[in-house]
Design an enzyme around this catalytic site. Structure first.
Site, mmCIF file in Angstrom:
data_model
loop_
_atom_site.group_PDB
_atom_site.id
_atom_site.type_symbol
_atom_site.label_atom_id
_atom_site.label_comp_id
_atom_site.label_asym_id
_atom_site.label_seq_id
_atom_site.Cartn_x
_atom_site.Cartn_y
_atom_site.Cartn_z
ATOM 1 N N HIS A 292 -11.711 -23.973 -7.056
ATOM 2 C CA HIS A 292 -11.850 -23.223 -8.307
ATOM 3 C C HIS A 292 -12.852 -22.112 -8.035
ATOM 4 O O HIS A 292 -14.052 -22.343 -8.032
ATOM 5 C CB HIS A 292 -12.357 -24.139 -9.419
ATOM 6 N N ASP B 21 -11.546 -29.694 -3.965
ATOM 7 C CA ASP B 21 -11.663 -29.550 -5.417
ATOM 8 C C ASP B 21 -13.006 -28.882 -5.741
ATOM 9 O O ASP B 21 -13.718 -29.303 -6.670
ATOM 10 C CB ASP B 21 -11.518 -30.898 -6.133
HETATM 11 O O1 DOR Z 1 -14.042 -32.407 -12.196
HETATM 12 C C1 DOR Z 1 -13.197 -31.529 -12.286
HETATM 13 N N1 DOR Z 1 -13.533 -30.244 -12.484
HETATM 14 N N2 DOR Z 1 -11.896 -31.858 -12.210
HETATM 15 C C2 DOR Z 1 -10.934 -30.961 -12.489
HETATM 16 O O2 DOR Z 1 -9.781 -31.311 -12.414
HETATM 17 C C3 DOR Z 1 -11.266 -29.579 -12.905
HETATM 18 C C4 DOR Z 1 -12.570 -29.213 -12.367
HETATM 19 C C5 DOR Z 1 -13.095 -27.892 -12.914
HETATM 20 O O3 DOR Z 1 -12.327 -26.939 -12.999
HETATM 21 O O4 DOR Z 1 -14.298 -27.813 -13.196
#
Ligand code: DOR
Length: 425
Positions: A60, A289
Site C-alpha cells: 500500500h 502487505d
Molecule cells: O492491516 C491491514 N491494513 N490489512 C489490510 O488488508 C489493509 C491494510 C491497510 O490498507 O492499511
C-alpha cells in the site's frame, strides 16, 4: 553515457546449485552467463550473495491525501533498500481505484516519483468499472475484501460471486482478503485475534472456493494460519500468500494493547506462528502487505487504531537472515519472493539466465540488526526493531544500479501493465 546502454558485469557470482561464473548485463537483461568480455563496469561478487530481486505483490504505497503515511518516493526507496524492484500497489487508496481514469492517474503519479518498477491493481467494489481498469493496465483485481479492513469495505457473497465471474471473463487474477469479522470488544491484540479468528479465515476461503466460477485465477492474500493453508492446498484452487509479520511476530510477544502490532488478519499466538512455518513448502508467495500508518495515527486507543504494519524493506532481509542460519534455502526465498510472484502475475521473471530481466540484489554474507533510523518508510517505526536482517549492499534494476550502500539512485522505473492493457490511440 546513456546508462541504459551500459554493459555491467557481476564477476564470480555463485549461482544456486554451485556454479561460479560472471553475469553480463546489457539493455536491461542478462546478456551472457559465463566468462565475461568487455564491460563498462565490473562488480566483484565473490563476497556477496547475488539474488534475483524481489516482486512484492502486496503493498500500500498510499500517497495523495495519505502522503503523510507514505508516498511513491519513500515507499519505493524503501522497496529498493529491501531488495525489491517491483511493487504491486493495492487499490484501497483515497479515492479507491475503481475506474480506468483513476488507475491511470495513480500510475502517472507513480511514474513521476517512483524509484522502482511498479504495477497498479484494480479495486473491486459493487460499482467498479472492472473492464475499464483492465484496459487501463490493471495488474490484478484486489485485494478484494471478503471481510472489511482499514480502507476496505467487504463485498456481500453475491457481489463477490458476480465480481469473480466478471474478472474470470476478463481473464484476470482475483486477489482476495479472506476474513470473517465477529462482533465484540476489540481492545487488545488477543481480542483482535479472536474477533478475526483463524476459523473465520478458513470459512471465508471455503466460501470463496464455493462461489468462484470454474477456471477463475484466484490468489489468497496474507493467509495467517496452517489450517487455512491446508484447506486451500487440498482443493488446489488458489495460490497462497503469507506475510513476514505472520511468520516472524506473534501477539504473545507484544504488549497486550500494542496498536503497532494491530493488523488484518491479526497476529496469531506463538504456537500458531510456529505451525505456519511448518507449512513453508506450501506457501507460493511471501508478500509484505506493507501498510504504513504513522506513529501518531497508531497512538490512539486500540479499538480506534488503524490496522497495518510497514514491511516492504524488511521482508527479504528477515528471510535472508533465516538463509544465513541455514533454516531455509536461498532457492526457496528466490522462488517465493521473485519467481512465483512473476509467474502468478505474468511479469517477466528476473534471473541468472540469458534473456531474463536483469534485476538483482547483492547481499553481504553477514547479518545486521534492523534499525528504524536506517529505513526509508515515512511510517517512522518498525515492529522488527533489533531483529536480525541481511540487507542488500547494492540493487540493480533493468541492468542499472538503483541502490548503492544506503543511497537510492533515480533510474527510469517502468509501469508494468496487466495482460488486459489496451494502449490508447
Ligand atoms: O492491516 C491491514 N491494513 N490489512 C489490510 O488488508 C489493509 C491494510 C491497510 O490498507 O492499511
Amino acid at each position: 553515457m546513456d546508462l541504459t546502454q551500459e554493459v555491467l558485469v557481476l564477476r564470480d557470482v555463485l549461482i544456486p546449485g554451485g556454479r561460479v561464473c560472471d553475469i553480463t548485463l546489457s539493455g536491461g537483461r542478462v546478456s551472457h552467463l559465463g566468462a565475461s568480455g568487455k564491460a563498462d563496469t565490473i562488480y566483484r561478487c565473490h563476497d556477496t550473495i547475488v539474488v534475483p530481486a524481489g516482486i512484492d505483490m502486496h503493498v500500500h504505497m498510499r500517497d495523495g491525501v495519505q502522503a503523510q503515511k507514505e508516498d511513491w518516493e519513500s515507499g519505493t526507496k524503501s522497496a529498493l533498500a529491501g531488495g525489491v524492484t517491483v511493487v504491486v500497489d493495492q487499490p484501497n487508496t483515497i479515492p479507491p481505484v475503481t475506474t480506468g481514469k483513476i488507475l491511470q492517474d495513480r500510475a502517472h503519479l507513480a511514474q513521476e516519483q517512483a524509484y522502482c518498477n511498479f504495477a497498479i491493481n484494480a479495486g473491486v467494489t459493487v460499482d467498479a468499472d472492472l473492464e475499464g481498469m483492465a484496459r487501463a493496465g490493471a495488474m490484478a483485481f484486489g485485494e478484494t475484501f471478503a471481510g472489511p479492513s482499514s480502507y476496505g469495505e467487504a463485498l456481500s457473497r453475491d457481489d463477490l460471486k458476480s465480481a469473480i465471474y466478471s474478472i474470470r471473463n476478463l481473464d484476470g487474477l482475483v486477489t482476495l482478503h479472506a476474513e470473517i469479522v465477529h462482533e465484540g470488544q476489540d481492545n487488545t491484540l488477543a481480542a483482535h485475534d479472536i474477533l478475526r479468528s483463524t476459523a473465520g479465515e478458513r470459512q471465508a476461503v471455503q466460501m470463496i472456493q464455493e462461489i468462484a466460477t470454474p477456471g477463475s485465477r484466484i490468489h489468497f492474500c496474507h493467509i495467517s494460519s496452517a489450517e487455512t493453508i491446508t484447506t486451500i492446498k487440498s482443493k488446489e484452487t488458489g495460490t497462497i500468500e503469507v506475510t513476514p509479520h505472520h511468520l516472524f511476530l506473534s501477539h504473545d510477544s507484544c504488549t497486550p494493547d500494542d496498536t503497532h502490532a494491530k493488523v488484518n488478519p491479526p497476529l496469531r499466538k506463538e504456537c500458531e506462528r510456529k505451525r505456519l512455518w511448518e507449512c513453508w513448502s506450501k506457501i507460493d508467495v511471501i508478500a509484505s502487505d506493507h501498510a504504513p500508518h504513522t506513529l501518531k495515527e497508531k497512538s490512539v486507543p486500540f479499538s480506534d487504531a488503524p490496522s497495518g504494519i510497514p514491511g516492504v524493506e524488511t521482508m527479504i532481509p528477515l528471510l535472508m537472515a533465516e538463509v544465513h542460519h541455514g533454516r531455509i534455502s536461498l532457492t526457496d526465498v528466490i522462488e517465493k519472493t521473485s519467481t512465483n510472484p512473476a509467474r502468478i502475475l505474468g511479469i517477466e521473471p528476473a534471473g541468472y539466465q540469458p534473456g531474463m530481466r536483469a534485476d538483482f540484489a547483492l547481499y553481504p554474507k553477514t547479518s545486521s540488526t534492523i534499525q528504524v533510523e536506517n529505513l526509508f518508510s515515512k511510517a517512522g517505526w518498525t515492529p522488527y526493531e533489533e531483529m536480525e536482517g541481511v540487507f542488500p549492499e547494492m540493487v540493480i534494476m533493468s541492468g542499472q544500479v538503483a541502490y548503492d550502500q544506503g543511497a537510492c539512485i533515480k533510474t527510469n522505473p517502468t509501469w508494468i501493465k496487466g495482460r488486459g492493457y489496451i494502449p490508447e490511440k
